[in-house]
Design a protein around this motif. Structure first.
Motif, mmCIF file in Angstrom:
data_model
loop_
_atom_site.group_PDB
_atom_site.id
_atom_site.type_symbol
_atom_site.label_atom_id
_atom_site.label_comp_id
_atom_site.label_asym_id
_atom_site.label_seq_id
_atom_site.Cartn_x
_atom_site.Cartn_y
_atom_site.Cartn_z
ATOM 1 N N THR A 5 6.152 0.215 -13.491
ATOM 2 C CA THR A 5 5.053 0.872 -12.802
ATOM 3 C C THR A 5 4.271 -0.168 -12.027
ATOM 4 O OG1 THR A 5 3.528 0.581 -14.638
ATOM 5 C CG2 THR A 5 4.834 2.602 -14.620
ATOM 6 N N ARG A 6 3.538 0.308 -11.061
ATOM 7 C CA ARG A 6 2.740 -0.603 -10.241
ATOM 8 C C ARG A 6 1.282 -0.149 -10.280
ATOM 9 N NH1 ARG A 6 4.572 -4.920 -8.194
ATOM 10 N NH2 ARG A 6 3.032 -4.830 -6.546
ATOM 11 N N ARG A 7 0.862 0.286 -11.469
ATOM 12 C CA ARG A 7 -0.518 0.759 -11.590
ATOM 13 C C ARG A 7 -1.516 -0.334 -11.252
ATOM 14 N NH1 ARG A 7 -1.888 3.121 -17.139
ATOM 15 N NH2 ARG A 7 -0.794 1.227 -17.722
ATOM 16 N N HIS A 8 -1.119 -1.592 -11.470
ATOM 17 C CA HIS A 8 -2.034 -2.696 -11.200
ATOM 18 C C HIS A 8 -2.189 -2.964 -9.706
ATOM 19 C CE1 HIS A 8 1.905 -4.575 -10.910
ATOM 20 N NE2 HIS A 8 1.348 -5.593 -10.287
ATOM 21 N N CYS A 9 -1.318 -2.395 -8.898
ATOM 22 C CA CYS A 9 -1.320 -2.697 -7.460
ATOM 23 C C CYS A 9 -2.286 -1.782 -6.725
ATOM 24 C CB CYS A 9 0.083 -2.551 -6.892
ATOM 25 S SG CYS A 9 0.142 -2.971 -5.136
ATOM 26 N N VAL A 10 -3.226 -2.417 -6.032
ATOM 27 C CA VAL A 10 -4.200 -1.665 -5.246
ATOM 28 C C VAL A 10 -4.067 -2.005 -3.761
ATOM 29 C CG1 VAL A 10 -5.828 -1.391 -7.154
ATOM 30 C CG2 VAL A 10 -5.962 -3.428 -5.695
ATOM 31 N N CYS A 11 -2.936 -2.575 -3.394
ATOM 32 C CA CYS A 11 -2.718 -2.942 -1.990
ATOM 33 C C CYS A 11 -2.801 -1.698 -1.106
ATOM 34 C CB CYS A 11 -1.344 -3.584 -1.815
ATOM 35 S SG CYS A 11 -1.223 -5.234 -2.496
ATOM 36 N N THR A 12 -3.463 -1.854 0.008
ATOM 37 C CA THR A 12 -3.497 -0.775 0.989
ATOM 38 C C THR A 12 -2.564 -1.079 2.160
ATOM 39 O OG1 THR A 12 -5.412 -1.790 2.045
ATOM 40 C CG2 THR A 12 -5.833 -0.055 0.411
ATOM 41 N N PHE A 52 6.098 -10.992 -4.387
ATOM 42 C CA PHE A 52 4.864 -10.728 -5.127
ATOM 43 C C PHE A 52 3.792 -10.253 -4.155
ATOM 44 C CE2 PHE A 52 7.195 -14.307 -6.778
ATOM 45 C CZ PHE A 52 7.253 -14.106 -8.152
ATOM 46 N N CYS A 53 2.994 -9.287 -4.574
ATOM 47 C CA CYS A 53 1.783 -8.990 -3.815
ATOM 48 C C CYS A 53 0.635 -9.692 -4.548
ATOM 49 C CB CYS A 53 1.530 -7.484 -3.692
ATOM 50 S SG CYS A 53 0.963 -6.682 -5.199
ATOM 51 N N HIS A 54 -0.530 -9.689 -3.934
ATOM 52 C CA HIS A 54 -1.658 -10.392 -4.552
ATOM 53 C C HIS A 54 -2.072 -9.749 -5.871
ATOM 54 C CE1 HIS A 54 -2.580 -13.522 -1.631
ATOM 55 N NE2 HIS A 54 -2.059 -12.697 -0.753
ATOM 56 N N CYS A 55 -1.799 -8.460 -6.040
ATOM 57 C CA CYS A 55 -2.077 -7.802 -7.320
ATOM 58 C C CYS A 55 -1.164 -8.364 -8.403
ATOM 59 C CB CYS A 55 -1.895 -6.298 -7.199
ATOM 60 S SG CYS A 55 -2.721 -5.595 -5.770
ATOM 61 N N ASP A 56 0.094 -8.616 -8.052
ATOM 62 C CA ASP A 56 1.007 -9.264 -8.995
ATOM 63 C C ASP A 56 0.439 -10.626 -9.398
ATOM 64 O OD1 ASP A 56 2.931 -7.193 -8.847
ATOM 65 O OD2 ASP A 56 3.854 -8.107 -7.083
#
Ligand SMILES: [Zn+2]
Length: 112
Positions: A5-12, A52-56
């Motif tokens: 899951t990517r619940r931690h990801c808030v990237c827009t 990786f995104c910054h949320c990762d």
């Protein structure tokens, strides 16, 4: 196995980083990311290297944060036991908004 899951990801918007960019952002060696990739949040698209995104990165940062017991005590202290906050009086407000003395004014203070 649980679904990823990517619940931690808030990237827009998508702004992924490769190993080197992620390592540079974290100020660590890219090899550490490669060595621990199975334990780290990341994205994997087929045979492409992980990205990786910054949320990762924020989650990786939290996973590896070392917070000493004393710091935990301070963080967990009830608000009324936290560092005292000065009452907002006109005196306090004027001090907070005033700037440090410079030039002649500072010398004048030093002479007193
Ligand atoms: Zn994200």
């Amino acid at each position: 196995m649980t679904a990823w899951t990517r619940r931690h990801c808030v990237c827009t918007e998508v702004r992924n980083l490769d190993y080197e960019e992620a390592a540079a952002a974290l100020k660590i060696k890219a090899d550490w990311l490669r060595d621990h990739i199975s334990e780290l949040p990341h994205q994997k698209y087929g045979q492409n290297p992980a990205v990786f995104c910054h949320c990762d990165l924020r989650l990786i940062q939290a996973m590896n944060a070392k917070v000493p017991a004393r710091a935990q005590e301070v963080l967990n202290a009830p608000a009324d036991q936290a560092a005292p906050v000065p009452a907002e009086t006109s005196t306090v407000r004027s001090l907070a908004t005033s700037r440090p003395a410079k030039g002649r004014a500072r010398r004048a203070v030093a002479q007193t």
